[in-house]
Design an enzyme around this catalytic site. Structure first.
Site, PDB file in Angstrom:
ATOM      1  N   PRO A   9       0.778  -1.233   0.000  1.00 29.53           N
ATOM      2  CG  PRO A   9      -0.096  -1.081   2.140  1.00 29.53           C
ATOM      3  CD  PRO A   9       0.536  -2.060   1.187  1.00 29.53           C
ATOM      4  CG  ASN A  10      -0.265   4.280   1.324  1.00 31.87           C
ATOM      5  OD1 ASN A  10      -1.238   4.845   0.830  1.00 31.87           O
ATOM      6  ND2 ASN A  10      -0.327   3.677   2.502  1.00 31.87           N
ATOM      7  NE  ARG A  17       3.982   6.469   1.535  1.00 31.79           N
ATOM      8  CZ  ARG A  17       4.302   5.251   1.911  1.00 31.79           C
ATOM      9  NH1 ARG A  17       4.751   4.396   1.030  1.00 31.79           N
ATOM     10  NH2 ARG A  17       4.162   4.883   3.147  1.00 31.79           N
ATOM     11  CE1 TYR A  22       8.934   5.028   2.654  1.00 32.81           C
ATOM     12  CE2 TYR A  22       7.348   6.829   2.861  1.00 32.81           C
ATOM     13  CZ  TYR A  22       7.906   5.657   3.345  1.00 32.81           C
ATOM     14  OH  TYR A  22       7.425   5.094   4.504  1.00 32.81           O
ATOM     15  CG  ASN A  73       8.374  -2.115   0.154  1.00 35.73           C
ATOM     16  OD1 ASN A  73       7.840  -2.222   1.266  1.00 35.73           O
ATOM     17  ND2 ASN A  73       8.967  -1.007  -0.250  1.00 35.73           N
ATOM     18  CB  ALA A  76       1.564   0.215   6.176  1.00 34.25           C
ATOM     19  CG  HIS A  79       5.543  -2.147  10.142  1.00 38.52           C
ATOM     20  ND1 HIS A  79       6.880  -2.477  10.167  1.00 38.52           N
ATOM     21  CD2 HIS A  79       5.421  -1.165   9.197  1.00 38.52           C
ATOM     22  CE1 HIS A  79       7.543  -1.715   9.294  1.00 38.52           C
ATOM     23  NE2 HIS A  79       6.668  -0.917   8.699  1.00 38.52           N
ATOM     24  CD  GLU A  97      10.872  -7.578   5.416  1.00 37.03           C
ATOM     25  OE1 GLU A  97      11.423  -8.580   5.945  1.00 37.03           O
ATOM     26  OE2 GLU A  97      10.277  -6.715   6.077  1.00 37.03           O
ATOM     27  CG  HIS A  99      11.230  -2.411   4.221  1.00 33.31           C
ATOM     28  ND1 HIS A  99       9.851  -2.359   4.192  1.00 33.31           N
ATOM     29  CD2 HIS A  99      11.546  -3.597   4.792  1.00 33.31           C
ATOM     30  CE1 HIS A  99       9.369  -3.459   4.738  1.00 33.31           C
ATOM     31  NE2 HIS A  99      10.375  -4.225   5.098  1.00 33.31           N
ATOM     32  CG  LEU A 100      11.361   2.307  -1.351  1.00 30.05           C
ATOM     33  CD1 LEU A 100      10.151   3.159  -1.642  1.00 30.05           C
ATOM     34  CD2 LEU A 100      12.285   2.251  -2.555  1.00 30.05           C
ATOM     35  CB  SER A 101      12.675   4.298   4.626  1.00 31.01           C
ATOM     36  OG  SER A 101      11.695   3.438   5.184  1.00 31.01           O
ATOM     37  NE  ARG A 106      10.499   5.864   8.341  1.00 30.14           N
ATOM     38  CZ  ARG A 106       9.481   5.773   7.481  1.00 30.14           C
ATOM     39  NH1 ARG A 106       9.508   4.843   6.535  1.00 30.14           N
ATOM     40  NH2 ARG A 106       8.462   6.596   7.565  1.00 30.14           N
ATOM     41  NE  ARG A 110       7.192   4.418   9.714  1.00 30.24           N
ATOM     42  CZ  ARG A 110       6.067   4.501   8.980  1.00 30.24           C
ATOM     43  NH1 ARG A 110       5.713   3.522   8.167  1.00 30.24           N
ATOM     44  NH2 ARG A 110       5.300   5.564   9.062  1.00 30.24           N
TER      45      ARG A 110
HETATM   46  C1  DQA Z   1       8.290   1.014   3.595  1.00 31.21           C
HETATM   47  C2  DQA Z   1       8.422   1.242   5.110  1.00 31.21           C
HETATM   48  C3  DQA Z   1       7.083   1.043   5.812  1.00 31.21           C
HETATM   49  O1  DQA Z   1       7.225   1.270   7.222  1.00 31.21           O
HETATM   50  C4  DQA Z   1       6.056   2.010   5.271  1.00 31.21           C
HETATM   51  O2  DQA Z   1       4.810   1.774   5.869  1.00 31.21           O
HETATM   52  C5  DQA Z   1       5.974   1.999   3.794  1.00 31.21           C
HETATM   53  C6  DQA Z   1       7.187   1.851   2.996  1.00 31.21           C
HETATM   54  C7  DQA Z   1       9.587   1.354   2.843  1.00 31.21           C
HETATM   55  O3  DQA Z   1       9.692   0.956   1.686  1.00 31.21           O
HETATM   56  O4  DQA Z   1      10.469   2.022   3.391  1.00 31.21           O
HETATM   57  O5  DQA Z   1       4.905   2.200   3.232  1.00 31.21           O
HETATM   58  O6  DQA Z   1       8.013  -0.371   3.383  1.00 31.21           O
END
Ligand code: DQA
Length: 149
Positions: A9-10, A17, A22, A73, A76, A79, A97, A99-101, A106, A110
């Protein structure tokens, strides 16, 4: 080698965003980049994005015996989602897995990942490059064959 790349999502809002976290590049740019990397690495890649947890579970189930690896990825849902964890365990496809961040640097909420309980590896904090590293792992055949945990 067939790889399924799933974004949660997102992530379709990349570019709009929270660019400070990101980055400024769009989701379309990410998908184009993933396709280009896959081609370079001679991987056959399918891409899937959804904002809906159950659709992600459905896509993972549909991958059963059809893919050699999954790059995910879960955004959200990382978690919160026992359902995505269970789907990955059910199909027993080697999973990385991404994650961009850097989720470890964080907010506390997270810092725990259900998906890490199954994933062979978690790559965080490298931005788009994290997907490249994940694809390279598969191209180098680091995680071949299903394995049930
Ligand atoms: C994310 C990190 C998650 O905590 C967050 O909810 C995201 C993006 C990342 O790619 O850093 O939507 O997965």
């Amino acid at each position: 080698m067939k790889i399924l790349v799933i974004n949660g999502p997102n992530l379709n809002m990349l570019g709009i965003r929270e660019p400070g976290i990101y980055g400024a590049q769009t989701f379309e740019a990410l998908e184009a980049q993933i396709r280009a990397w896959a081609q370079e690495l001679s991987l056959d890649v399918d891409l899937y994005q959804s904002n809906v947890e159950g659709f992600i579970v459905d896509r993972i189930q549909a991958a059963y015996q059809k893919y050699d690896g999954i790059v995910i990825n879960p955004a959200a849902y990382t978690h919160t989602s026992v359902a995505i964890l269970d789907a990955l365990k059910a199909v027993a496809i080697p999973t990385i897995e991404v994650h961009l961040s850097d989720i470890n640097q964080r907010e506390k909420f997270r810092q725990f990942s259900y998906i890490s309980l199954y994933a062979k590896e978690t790559i965080c904090g490298l931005g788009f490059e994290g997907y490249h590293v994940a694809l390279e792992h598969f191209a180098e055949k680091r995680f071949v064959g299903p394995e049930i945990v």
